[in-house]
Design a protein around this motif. Structure first.
Motif, PDB file in Angstrom:
ATOM      1  N   PRO A  43       0.856  -1.137  -0.106  1.00 40.08           N
ATOM      2  CA  PRO A  43       0.153   0.123   0.037  1.00 40.08           C
ATOM      3  C   PRO A  43       0.697   1.147   0.047  1.00 40.08           C
ATOM      4  N   VAL A  44       1.771   1.477   0.985  1.00 39.86           N
ATOM      5  CA  VAL A  44       2.554   2.930   1.047  1.00 39.86           C
ATOM      6  C   VAL A  44       3.450   2.810  -0.065  1.00 39.86           C
ATOM      7  N   CYS A  45       3.980   1.789  -0.949  1.00 37.15           N
ATOM      8  CA  CYS A  45       4.881   1.922  -1.932  1.00 37.15           C
ATOM      9  C   CYS A  45       3.969   2.261  -3.187  1.00 37.15           C
ATOM     10  N   THR A  46       2.724   1.854  -3.233  1.00 38.75           N
ATOM     11  CA  THR A  46       2.005   1.959  -4.331  1.00 38.75           C
ATOM     12  C   THR A  46       1.490   3.685  -4.111  1.00 38.75           C
ATOM     13  N   THR A  47       1.389   4.217  -3.053  1.00 40.81           N
ATOM     14  CA  THR A  47       0.994   5.535  -3.131  1.00 40.81           C
ATOM     15  C   THR A  47       2.300   6.561  -3.653  1.00 40.81           C
ATOM     16  N   GLU A  48       3.421   5.930  -3.214  1.00 43.82           N
ATOM     17  CA  GLU A  48       4.495   6.691  -3.467  1.00 43.82           C
ATOM     18  C   GLU A  48       4.795   6.714  -4.821  1.00 43.82           C
ATOM     19  N   PHE A  49       4.654   5.479  -5.599  1.00 49.09           N
ATOM     20  CA  PHE A  49       5.040   5.355  -7.024  1.00 49.09           C
ATOM     21  C   PHE A  49       4.142   6.039  -7.773  1.00 49.09           C
ATOM     22  N   GLY A  50       2.762   6.324  -7.176  1.00 47.83           N
ATOM     23  CA  GLY A  50       1.850   7.038  -7.964  1.00 47.83           C
ATOM     24  C   GLY A  50       2.394   8.604  -7.895  1.00 47.83           C
ATOM     25  N   GLY A  51       2.823   8.977  -6.719  1.00 58.65           N
ATOM     26  CA  GLY A  51       3.464  10.386  -6.423  1.00 58.65           C
ATOM     27  C   GLY A  51       4.402  10.884  -7.342  1.00 58.65           C
ATOM     28  N   LEU A 141       9.994   1.599   7.236  1.00 60.48           N
ATOM     29  CA  LEU A 141       8.928   0.936   6.096  1.00 60.48           C
ATOM     30  C   LEU A 141       7.628   1.706   6.229  1.00 60.48           C
ATOM     31  N   ASN A 142       7.267   2.202   7.474  1.00 64.00           N
ATOM     32  CA  ASN A 142       5.792   2.673   7.560  1.00 64.00           C
ATOM     33  C   ASN A 142       5.570   4.195   7.491  1.00 64.00           C
ATOM     34  N   VAL A 143       6.779   4.813   6.587  1.00 60.80           N
ATOM     35  CA  VAL A 143       6.621   6.308   6.865  1.00 60.80           C
ATOM     36  C   VAL A 143       6.613   6.421   5.096  1.00 60.80           C
ATOM     37  N   GLY A 144       5.595   6.801   4.315  1.00 60.30           N
ATOM     38  CA  GLY A 144       5.673   7.280   3.044  1.00 60.30           C
ATOM     39  C   GLY A 144       6.572   8.528   2.918  1.00 60.30           C
ATOM     40  N   ARG A 145       7.164   8.674   1.668  1.00 56.65           N
ATOM     41  CA  ARG A 145       7.919  10.092   1.473  1.00 56.65           C
ATOM     42  C   ARG A 145       7.135  11.003   0.946  1.00 56.65           C
ATOM     43  N   ASN A 146       7.777  12.172   0.960  1.00 60.12           N
ATOM     44  CA  ASN A 146       7.173  13.512   0.600  1.00 60.12           C
ATOM     45  C   ASN A 146       7.725  13.788  -0.784  1.00 60.12           C
TER      46      ASN A 146
END
Length: 211
Positions: A43-51, A141-146
């Motif tokens: 989930p988190v990685c997916t949001t990051e790659f979308g970003g 692992l549990n913090v998405g990038r900005n």
């Protein structure tokens, strides 16, 4: 491979990717943002790659090549990239390295045993157009990038290089920059001398200016 260290040549690599075999040296003359993620279809990685996909054009305007990486295979990367496009409406146009043998991950210190003994953590490496590693950021692992912060670091590095200055805390493009401090006591300016040069004088060692 040598280990990644600031202001030293970034470790060279040759790896399989969604764009075929790529080498870091293929991008000499461009800036590179190399970033790792723990796993595809998470989930988190997916949001990051979308970003990253959404803001790819902003990186390209700055002459930056994005390169993603995880320890998953090429086919997994391809299927996941298609999923990301369907979810977020932005195509993943940059290569994603399939680091199955963890050679690149180990060279760049992406595998942090305290966080995960098998997967690459969320790491970002800023490599300049001469192949020098200029900055590194690690996330758990549990913090998405900005993405805005990653772009800001690119802007800060490029602005500092182009103008021989430094950037202060919370700097953003258009804000004042820091003038290098005097090299010796003979170069120390008075407040009036600094003002005549257009500097915002705080202290003899802290002077700001607009570009």
């Amino acid at each position: 491979m040598s280990l990644a260290r600031l202001n030293e040549p970034a470790p060279e690599f040759e790896a399989a990717s969604t764009h075929g075999k790529i080498k870091l040296s293929d991008y000499k003359g461009k800036w590179v943002v190399l970033f790792s993620h723990p796993a595809d279809f998470t989930p988190v990685c997916t949001t990051e790659f979308g970003g990253f996909a959404e803001r790819t054009a902003e990186f390209e305007k700055r002459g930056v090549q994005l390169i993603g990486l995880s320890v998953d295979g090429v086919q997994s990367h391809i299927a996941w990239a298609q999923d990301i496009e369907q979810i977020f409406g932005h195509k993943v146009t940059f290569p994603i390295i399939a680091d199955l043998d963890r050679e690149v991950s180990n060279a760049y210190g992406m595998v942090q045993p305290g966080e995960s003994s098998t997967n690459a953590v969320r790491a970002v490496f800023f490599i300049d157009d001469k192949g020098t590693l200029r900055a590194m950021i690690y996330y758990p692992l549990n913090v998405g990038r900005n993405m805005a912060e990653i772009l800001r670091v690119v802007d800060a590095l490029q602005t500092a290089d182009a103008n021989g200055v430094a950037t202060p805390a919370n700097w953003e493009p258009g804000k004042p920059v820091v003038v290098p401090p005097p090299a010796n006591s003979n170069a120390v300016e008075t407040q009036e001398e600094a003002k005549q040069k257009g500097y915002d004088y705080k202290r003899w060692y802290l002077r700001m200016k607009n570009l």
